[in-house]
Design a protein around this motif. Structure first.
Motif, PDB file in Angstrom:
ATOM      1  N   GLU A  18       0.834  -1.205   0.000  1.00  0.00           N
ATOM      2  CA  GLU A  18       0.000   0.000   0.000  1.00  0.00           C
ATOM      3  C   GLU A  18       0.862   1.245   0.000  1.00  0.00           C
ATOM      4  OE1 GLU A  18      -3.884  -0.570   2.634  1.00  0.00           O
ATOM      5  OE2 GLU A  18      -2.159  -1.508   3.571  1.00  0.00           O
ATOM      6  N   PHE A  19       0.483   2.207  -0.834  1.00  0.00           N
ATOM      7  CA  PHE A  19       1.038   3.548  -0.715  1.00  0.00           C
ATOM      8  C   PHE A  19       0.267   4.263   0.365  1.00  0.00           C
ATOM      9  CE2 PHE A  19       1.917   3.105  -5.449  1.00  0.00           C
ATOM     10  CZ  PHE A  19       3.280   2.940  -5.287  1.00  0.00           C
ATOM     11  N   ASP A  20       0.771   5.421   0.742  1.00  0.00           N
ATOM     12  CA  ASP A  20       0.019   6.210   1.717  1.00  0.00           C
ATOM     13  C   ASP A  20      -0.171   7.622   1.172  1.00  0.00           C
ATOM     14  OD1 ASP A  20      -1.389   6.621   3.976  1.00  0.00           O
ATOM     15  OD2 ASP A  20       0.350   7.240   5.159  1.00  0.00           O
ATOM     16  N   ASN A  21      -0.587   7.693  -0.055  1.00  0.00           N
ATOM     17  CA  ASN A  21      -0.718   8.999  -0.698  1.00  0.00           C
ATOM     18  C   ASN A  21      -1.806   9.841  -0.058  1.00  0.00           C
ATOM     19  OD1 ASN A  21       1.270   8.849  -2.732  1.00  0.00           O
ATOM     20  ND2 ASN A  21      -0.016   7.364  -3.810  1.00  0.00           N
ATOM     21  N   ASP A  22      -1.638  11.159  -0.188  1.00  0.00           N
ATOM     22  CA  ASP A  22      -2.651  12.087   0.303  1.00  0.00           C
ATOM     23  C   ASP A  22      -3.926  11.965  -0.509  1.00  0.00           C
ATOM     24  OD1 ASP A  22      -2.026  13.395   2.558  1.00  0.00           O
ATOM     25  OD2 ASP A  22      -0.816  14.946   1.578  1.00  0.00           O
TER      26      ASP A  22
END
Lengths: 228, 706
Positions: A18-22
């Motif tokens: 998983e990315f944790d993008n805004d």
């Protein structure tokens, strides 16, 4: 604060990372605006009482100048307005009129139906072929199901003989078409046909007298002989 | 560390079982859908049989697609992904098997009872009370199996897909149980505990959230597993998944009343339905964004891989359906769309697009995986993709057109202030070409599915099925590791607390809307002239329910001038207080019937039921000649009176002993009125009871008018 894009979590689930993008900015604003709008919507209709209730909106559809009764916007108050049923066209001081099957034009004009209680004796049968043909078309669309394709009767009475349940003079026939015979299941056609159309179909019915169609229904009502 | 690794196996056989069930029931469900779609322009397709009429088959179609096709696909995906995400086998193979066979038996019972007319009439909850109990039991078994699996996991944190599975399991249980409270009359007949407006609110709280928590949340869970797997890309944003998950499940539950806009439901409840639907746009789109943005950098793969193609269309359809849903929940739009084919088009963007295409994508991914081979024909899958995508357009565009056309015709006034199309049938006949095109679209979609099955079977044939899959992982350390980062990481590793929080989130909306409706009297202003139905009318009403009349006819006149002119006085909450269940319906393929009482003579109804086209030339309603032939079964009458009294209808004490006499007396008068019109109909036939009910409908408020 500049945030790193595509920063990976140091973890995986069955190989899924998983990315944790805004959150996209426009998405956040969409959410916030919908919440704020909702707050004002509820205030407008149910707290401050500015918005019309469904009931009042209907009243205004009939009468643009309608002024809501005190508290009529509010369901709780409506409960007291209707201890027993009242027509939505009820205004204090005027008796509730039987409006159930009344037509658009009449209703829009202010719900006055009293004149229909009287048979309008001034009406005379139309004679020109165009009007009769128009009447025949209307008959073939609405009347035949009960009165038969040739007026021989069926669910409703025979229209070709000399016997009439609600009067056989032309003004009486027109009157019957207009107000219907609700107890017998004939609707008030003034809700669906214009006065001209009623006159046309009545004139057409007039031409059916004495045609002796097949399968004619037995006479009902009283004999009517037109005055010479 | 490496010495601490445990070995275990995943069971693929149960996944295969659910897969096959989903495929088989998918074909049946779509076929039934196609049959009833054709019946709308070729009514004779029911072959003159009662079991195959639109009214009885429509619930079979919806139930088969929702609970059999989509339901089995959900279980397939959960039984595949859950153990792998938790690094542990499913808790119990036996529970899994009970779950599987129990669910298939429930579907079988639906396939038998619905065509026989055994129905509660509540949409997507039509199955009768013994089946309701079976559903609850099987669902709880599924829940036990799932939570026990979570309890013995080797993965501390729960992945987002599992959050959605938890929300699904918890919420569906609550929805199903609350909406299914009914009092049994006999083994396969019951009356809803709730009446009228309250029944409507509970039903659409259920119905709306069946869409939310059966067709949406579990599929989002499947998307979060199968999409990154198939694309081999990380999920776009973890924090987006947190926000859209909680917002979605909390807000969704409130939006039920948007199915009841402009009905007799109090305005405040309608407004809650409106605003919570609007607030639902962003959370829904959060799921779509997280899906589509996960494919950043993988679009070249989308061009080649049919699995991803299906998923992209599915997610896009989800986005379209979830912007359209809130749009339809705006009151002025709903005034146009409600009761028309627009709603049907909207639903099918969701079911064909989101559920159908995502399911196909998962099929194409999971079968080669489990049979350890490559897809038999990528070309055929690509062909299916284009056929299916085009089919959706062929399906929905005519139905949008039909919805707009009909609604505008209903509302059109001419210069004299009369309805421009006073004859409802004119507005139906206008739609026939659109119905034909829709059936072609449906046919294309079904053909695509059959090609998919061919492809899957050939794939399985060329591979060899892997019954169990070996895996290994370290056991979960007790109290191991420190908590870092988000507060949410904390709750993710505590499934019990997570579930409780979920439960609170999904209970709030329902409580706030329902409690006032039940306890505050002014929400349903009573009308003194409204009286309980007579025994004959009860029997007639039960025939109306059995035949599924509400599949095509509403019983709720909305407060619009165009409806008051067409049908009569608009419907009031107080008129439905004895309606167990409510029968407002959500679709007008035929006209509204709430004010049908007294509009036509008894003989008109008799002739119309025998041959609808005799009274309404061009009508697409099928004949109901069995109502005229069959004797009315009055054996349950006493039990019905008793049951209705139990749920609050004020029949006098001991009225049971007199009911049959009253019934016969009323039947005689109708039989006599038919005789007057030249129709010989014995008073003991079903048609007599149905006429009694139709003639009573909407009449009570007229009593006080004079």
């Amino acid at each position: 604060m500049a945030k790193k894009i595509d920063e990976l979590f140091d973890h995986d689930f069955d190989g899924i990372r998983e990315f944790d993008n805004d959150l996209p900015g426009w998405w956040m604003w969409l959410f916030v605006i919908s919440v704020i709008f909702s707050f004002f919507y509820i205030m407008h209709f149910h707290v401050l009482g500015f918005g019309d209730s469904s009931h009042v909106k209907l009243m205004k559809e009939y009468n643009p100048d309608y002024v809501a009764l005190p508290g009529e916007q509010n369901a709780a108050v409506l409960a007291n307005v209707y201890p027993t049923y009242k027509s939505p066209f009820y205004t204090p001081g005027i008796d509730v009129m039987q409006q159930d099957l009344r037509g658009g034009g009449a209703a829009a004009a202010g719900f006055v139906f009293a004149e229909e209680a009287e048979v309008d004796t001034s009406v005379v049968s139309l004679a020109d072929a165009g009007a009769i043909a128009g009447g025949q078309k209307i008959y073939a669309q609405y009347c035949f199901t009960c009165h038969g394709a040739a007026g021989e009767g069926g669910i409703g009475p025979n229209l070709t003989d000399e016997y009439w349940i609600n009067g056989g003079s032309f003004p009486e026939i027109i009157h019957t078409i207009k107000i219907g015979v609700p107890v017998k299941g004939m609707i008030a056609w003034s809700t669906q046909l214009s006065p001209e159309q009623i006159l046309e179909v009545g004139s057409y019915v007039n031409t059916l007298a004495g045609t002796n169609p097949a399968n004619a229904k037995a006479p009902q009502g009283e004999i009517y002989i037109a005055e010479k | 560390m490496s010495g601490n690794v445990e070995k275990f196996q995943y069971d693929n056989t149960i996944v295969r079982m659910f897969l096959i069930a989903s495929v088989v029931f998918g074909v049946i469900g779509m076929l039934v859908g196609l049959i009833i779609a054709i019946q709308l322009f070729f009514p004779a397709l029911n072959l003159g049989l009662s079991f195959t009429t639109f009214g009885r088959l429509r619930p079979l179609h919806t139930n088969a697609i929702i609970f059999a096709f989509v339901g089995n696909a959900i279980f397939m995906g959960v039984y595949y992904s859950l153990p792998r995400l938790l690094k542990t086998p499913m808790f119990s193979r036996t529970l899994g098997l009970i779950h599987f066979w129990g669910w298939q038996l429930i579907i079988l019972s639906a396939a038998i009872t619905l065509p026989l007319g055994m129905t509660t009439s509540k949409e997507y909850a039509e199955l009768e009370w013994p089946v309701d109990i079976a559903i609850a039991i099987i669902w709880v078994i599924f829940a036990i199996n799932m939570f026990a699996t979570i309890a013995k996991r080797r993965e501390k944190h729960l992945y987002v897909a599992i959050w959605f599975y938890i929300a699904t399991v918890v919420t569906v249980a609550v929805l199903h149980i609350v909406n299914s409270f009914e009092i049994p009359v006999s083994f396969l007949k019951s009356y809803s505990l709730y009446a009228g407006v309250q029944d409507a609110l509970v039903q659409w709280w259920y119905g709306h959230n069946a869409v939310a928590f059966f067709l949406t949340t579990p599929y989002l869970g499947l998307m979060y597993y199968f999409l990154p797997k198939a694309a081999n890309r990380p999920v776009y944003s973890y924090r987006l998944s947190i926000i859209h998950f909680w917002a979605l499940i909390f807000i969704y539950i409130w939006a039920g009343p948007h199915h009841l806009l402009y009905t007799a439901l109090p305005d405040w409840a309608q407004s809650l339905g409106v605003v919570f639907s609007l607030m639902l746009i962003a959370p829904s789109w959060g799921g779509m964004l997280n899906g589509l943005l996960t494919l950043r950098g993988a679009w070249d793969k989308v061009r080649e891989d049919p699995v991803l193609k299906f998923m992209v269309v599915a997610i896009t359809a989800y986005g379209m359906a979830t912007i359209e849903g809130p749009t339809l929940a705006i009151k002025s739009v709903n005034a146009l769309s409600h009761y028309t084919d627009w709603t049907i088009a909207h639903v099918h963007i969701g079911t064909l697009g989101w559920n159908g295409m995502l399911t196909f994508g998962i099929f194409y991914w999971i079968v080669p995986k489990m049979w350890k081979t490559k897809l038999w024909s990528t070309k055929l899958a690509n062909f299916h993709f284009w056929l299916g995508t085009l089919a959706i357009f062929f399906w929905v565009i005519p139905m949008y057109w039909a919805g707009w056309t009909q609604s505008l015709m209903w509302k059109q006034f001419n210069a004299d202030g009369f309805l421009a199309y006073p004859n409802f049938l004119e507005t139906v006949i206008q739609l026939i070409p659109m119905y034909v095109m829709r059936a072609i679209g449906g046919c294309m979609f079904l053909i695509g599915f059959i090609l998919c099955i061919v492809n899957l079977v050939a794939t399985a044939k060329q591979g060899s099925f892997e019954t169990v899959v070996e895996d290994q992982a370290a056991p979960l350390e007790k109290n191991g590791g420190h908590e870092d980062g988000y507060w949410h990481r904390w709750i993710e590793s505590r499934p019990f607390r997570f579930t409780v929080l979920t439960l609170i989130a999904i209970l709030l909306g329902g409580i706030v809307e329902m409690v006032p409706m039940f306890v505050i009297k002014s929400n349903v202003p009573s009308i003194s002239s409204v009286k309980p139905y007579t025994p004959l009318e009860i029997e007639g009403r039960d025939i109306y329910i059995r035949e599924g009349c509400l599949s095509c006819h509403s019983q709720l006149v909305r407060p619009f001038r165009s409806e008051v002119e067409r049908y009569g006085e608009y419907s009031k909450a107080g008129e439905f207080v004895y309606d167990h269940p409510f029968l407002w319906s959500s679709k007008r393929t035929g006209p509204d019937l709430h004010r049908i009482g007294g509009k036509y003579p008894d003989a008109w109804h008799y002739s119309h039921m025998l041959e609808p086209t005799s009274m309404s030339p061009g009508s697409i309603m099928p004949p109901y000649q069995w109502l005229i032939e069959d004797e009315l079964d009055v054996s349950k009458l006493e039990k019905k009176i008793w049951a209705l009294r139990k749920v609050g209808v004020p029949y006098p004490e001991d009225y049971e002993s007199q009911a049959l006499e009253d019934l016969q007396e009323q039947a005689e008068t109708i039989s006599a009125s038919l005789k007057e019109a030249g129709i010989e109909a014995p008073p003991d036939r079903e048609i007599i009871a149905l006429i009694a009910y139709l003639q009573r409908m909407g009449q009570d408020i007229k009593v006080t008018q004079k």
